[in-house]
Design a protein around this motif. Structure first.
Motif, PDB file in Angstrom:
ATOM      1  N   ASP A 112     -34.031 -18.147  -4.679  1.00  0.00           N
ATOM      2  CA  ASP A 112     -35.194 -17.860  -5.495  1.00  0.00           C
ATOM      3  C   ASP A 112     -35.982 -19.120  -5.809  1.00  0.00           C
ATOM      4  N   ARG A 535     -38.884  -5.970  -1.051  1.00  0.00           N
ATOM      5  CA  ARG A 535     -37.528  -6.498  -1.245  1.00  0.00           C
ATOM      6  C   ARG A 535     -37.564  -7.846  -1.961  1.00  0.00           C
ATOM      7  N   GLU A 536     -38.493  -8.695  -1.568  1.00  0.00           N
ATOM      8  CA  GLU A 536     -38.586 -10.008  -2.202  1.00  0.00           C
ATOM      9  C   GLU A 536     -38.933  -9.894  -3.680  1.00  0.00           C
ATOM     10  N   SER A 538     -38.290  -7.520  -5.694  1.00  0.00           N
ATOM     11  CA  SER A 538     -37.250  -6.847  -6.479  1.00  0.00           C
ATOM     12  C   SER A 538     -36.307  -7.835  -7.151  1.00  0.00           C
ATOM     13  N   ARG A 539     -36.330  -9.104  -6.755  1.00  0.00           N
ATOM     14  CA  ARG A 539     -35.447 -10.101  -7.355  1.00  0.00           C
ATOM     15  C   ARG A 539     -35.996 -10.641  -8.674  1.00  0.00           C
ATOM     16  N   TYR A 540     -37.237 -10.299  -9.017  1.00  0.00           N
ATOM     17  CA  TYR A 540     -37.881 -10.866 -10.194  1.00  0.00           C
ATOM     18  C   TYR A 540     -38.080  -9.788 -11.270  1.00  0.00           C
TER      19      TYR A 540
END
Length: 633
Positions: A112, A535-536, A538-540
């Motif tokens: 990240d 997808r990227e 979704s990490r935040y």
């Protein structure tokens, strides 16, 4: 006040101080236009005696300077951020002799890219420096300023990462609790007396994701329990969003919808929550509220049709702005700051052919003094006029756009041409100075910047479902901009497209739907694969909002350039910073693999340690030179 005010110079040496490091570089167009603006942030002390401004340093970070407003004063640097990884984001006056700065940057944490921030206070001579709340190390979610507490010298009001509100000394970090922590509280609005009047709430999900709906609660002037006030959906823009407490009244200013367009409204904070529209435009959205002074007094609003406009609610400020625009020969004028008694004003003025400059106006002496030039490297360069035009899309809809021609040229015929779609997609281009468009015009190109359907600023119908979910219409309008240029006489073999962020996505996707239209494609920090983007994100913590914004369905594949790379015929040149948190560099790398697998020519230029804006003169100059060479092949 006379309509013609004397303009007298101040701090000539400041201009040379800011310009000289850059002027030592090679004097070509790429260096001149790639140089970043000389002023990142600027503010006037409450008593009008000093000005603080942040300026980029030659070493990659930025510096805080302070200078007196008296004639003959010399600027002095009092703080430096080295840019590895910390930058000064903003600095403002806590009192006539003390300054508060917000600093931060980006770092990698595993896979990240995370943002960190903190605040530092210091005297105007650089002494007595202290990190607020002891945050002398990088903090991922630092405290946020919510009130300057102007009646309490050297104290400010902050909300902590845990949601507690405290009054804190900027000298010794003495901390006094004002409001206990609430896990759902993400912000507050205060009145001119420093009382908490509106609570901003967002209840994260069990996974820590921020919700699309922000809820607002009001507290009576005399105190007491929080009562429901309004709710605002950030995805649709529906509902009232308060942003400022009206001075001397029991109301809040904010944004709401009128006939599908954003308007300025106000709401009573007690009793029946009646909403009153203060200003709405029949064609476009209101883009911002105008405030002045340390207390942020609301004096007007901003909107943009073919050109930007300001409407003033305060009669005195309205008259002042009109006379200043006359004195400054019709340039756009924005009041940046004011003294407590509003006797002195810090101004910015600029236009399409003027990148902008700052002035100090003394209302008592009727004296207007030039201070700083925003882009000293461009002084003496003949810039191009920007013409608002419109062209017909395939379905007959008129698409507003801005056309920039090389200096001295009056038409497109015979000129190599570039379509330059804006980023966002929840954004729009506006009339004024644009360093990239001006650079390409200097290099002999006609540049067209379309506000395609899917752009923000024109209301809900124009915005549609946003530029990703309504990509066929948005990118179709972008391609039609290229067809218009050819119809106007631009050589079909010299038509290119250059875009940044969403504009880079639109450039690549234009190559998918119209493979033979653009001969060269340049994409800077582009989105290339919508499923990968979901997808990227979704990490935040904003992952749920971004996921819904992108949507689901066939458009994830059909609207992704990387999924359709084999349809692109033109050579592609990509640029990306390795610390881009807005659009991860993995998006560009995915595009490179897809194009190479399809046997298409592609090059990716990476800029280590830089974010989405590629905000250094070295990177921007290098990028412009590479684009120029690429388009010339």
């Amino acid at each position: 006040m006379p309509t013609s005010m004397p303009v007298r110079g101040l701090w000539t040496m400041v201009l040379f101080m800011l310009a000289s490091p850059v002027q030592a570089q090679e004097q070509d167009a790429a260096a001149r236009f790639g140089a970043v603006g000389a002023i990142d942030s600027i503010s006037l002390s409450p008593d009008g005696g000093q000005i603080a401004f942040i300026s980029p340093s030659t070493r990659g970070g930025n510096d805080l300077f302070v200078v007196g407003t008296n004639d003959g004063a010399s600027p002095r640097r009092i703080l430096r951020a080295n840019g590895a990884p910390e930058f000064l984001f903003w600095c403002d006056w806590e009192s006539p002799a003390r300054i508060l700065c917000g600093t931060g940057g980006r770092q990698t944490a595993g896979r990240d890219i995370v943002h960190f921030s903190r605040m530092v206070a210091l005297d105007s001579d650089g002494e007595n420096r202290i990190f607020i709340r002891g945050e002398n190390r990088y903090v991922r979610f630092g405290s946020q300023l919510i009130n300057w507490l102007p009646g309490q010298d050297n104290r400010i009001m902050l909300i902590s990462p845990a949601g507690a509100v405290n009054s804190i000394s900027t000298f010794n970090d003495d901390e006094r609790l004002i409001e206990g922590a609430r896990t759902y509280a993400v912000g507050y609005l205060t009145d001119d007396a420093g009382r908490l009047r509106v609570l901003v709430s967002n209840a994260p999900s069990g996974t820590g994701m921020v919700d699309e709906t922000f809820r607002y609660f009001a507290r009576p002037e005399t105190g007491g329990a929080w009562q429901p006030l309004s709710a605002h959906d950030i995805a649709t823009g529906e509902g009232f969003r308060p942003v400022s407490i009206e001075e001397g009244t029991n109301h809040a200013f904010g944004f709401g919808k009128v006939d599908g367009r954003t308007a300025i409204q106000r709401i009573a904070l007690e009793g029946a929550a009646k909403i009153e529209t203060i200003f709405a435009h029949p064609e476009v959205d209101v883009s911002d509220i105008l405030r002045i002074g340390q207390g942020g007094r609301v004096v007007g609003a901003v909107y943009s049709t073919e050109k930007p406009h300001a409407v003033y609610f305060d009669p005195g400020i309205k008259a002042l702005a009109a006379q200043l625009e006359t004195a400054l020969e019709g340039r756009m004028v924005r009041i940046i700051d004011a003294t407590v008694d509003e006797s002195r004003f810090l101004l910015w003025a600029g236009s399409d052919t003027d990148a902008g400059r700052y002035y100090l106006f003394d209302a008592t002496a009727k004296r207007l003094r030039p201070l700083l030039v925003d882009r000293p490297m461009l002084e003496g360069v003949a810039l191009s006029e920007v013409r608002p035009i419109s062209y017909a899309a395939a379905d007959g809809t008129r698409i507003p756009a801005y056309l920039t021609l090389p200096p001295g040229k009056t038409g497109v015929a015979g000129l190599p041409a570039i379509v330059m779609p804006h980023g966002g997609p929840s954004a729009r281009d506006e009339w004024g100075f644009d360093w990239m468009a001006q650079y390409f015009a200097q290099r002999g190109f006609a540049v067209l910047q379309p506000n395609f359907r899917g752009s923000a600023g024109y209301g809900d119908d124009w915005y549609q479902r946003n530029g990703f979910q309504s990509w066929r219409t948005a990118v179709g309008d972008v391609a039609d901009a290229g067809r218009w240029l050819v119809a106007e006489g631009a050589p079909a073999g010299r038509l290119s497209i250059v875009g940044w962020s969403y504009g880079g996505y639109a450039a690549l996707q234009s190559g998918v739907i119209a493979p033979d239209l653009f001969q060269k494609i340049v994409a800077i920090a582009p989105v290339t694969d919508l499923s990968q983007l979901r997808r990227e994100e979704s990490r935040y913590t904003s992952g749920r909002i971004k996921r819904d914004f992108i949507g689901t369905g066939p458009h994830l594949r059909e609207g992704s350039p990387a999924e359709n790379a084999g349809r692109i015929h033109a050579p592609v040149l990509l640029f990306h910073g390795t610390l881009d948190q807005n659009v991860e560099i993995a998006q560009s790398k995915t595009m490179v693999r897809a194009l190479k697998d399809a046997g298409r020519p592609v090059e990716l230029v990476e800029y280590p340690g830089l974010a989405h804006s590629l905000g250094t003169a070295a990177a921007r100059t290098d990028m412009l030179r590479r684009i120029d060479a690429f388009l010339a092949k």
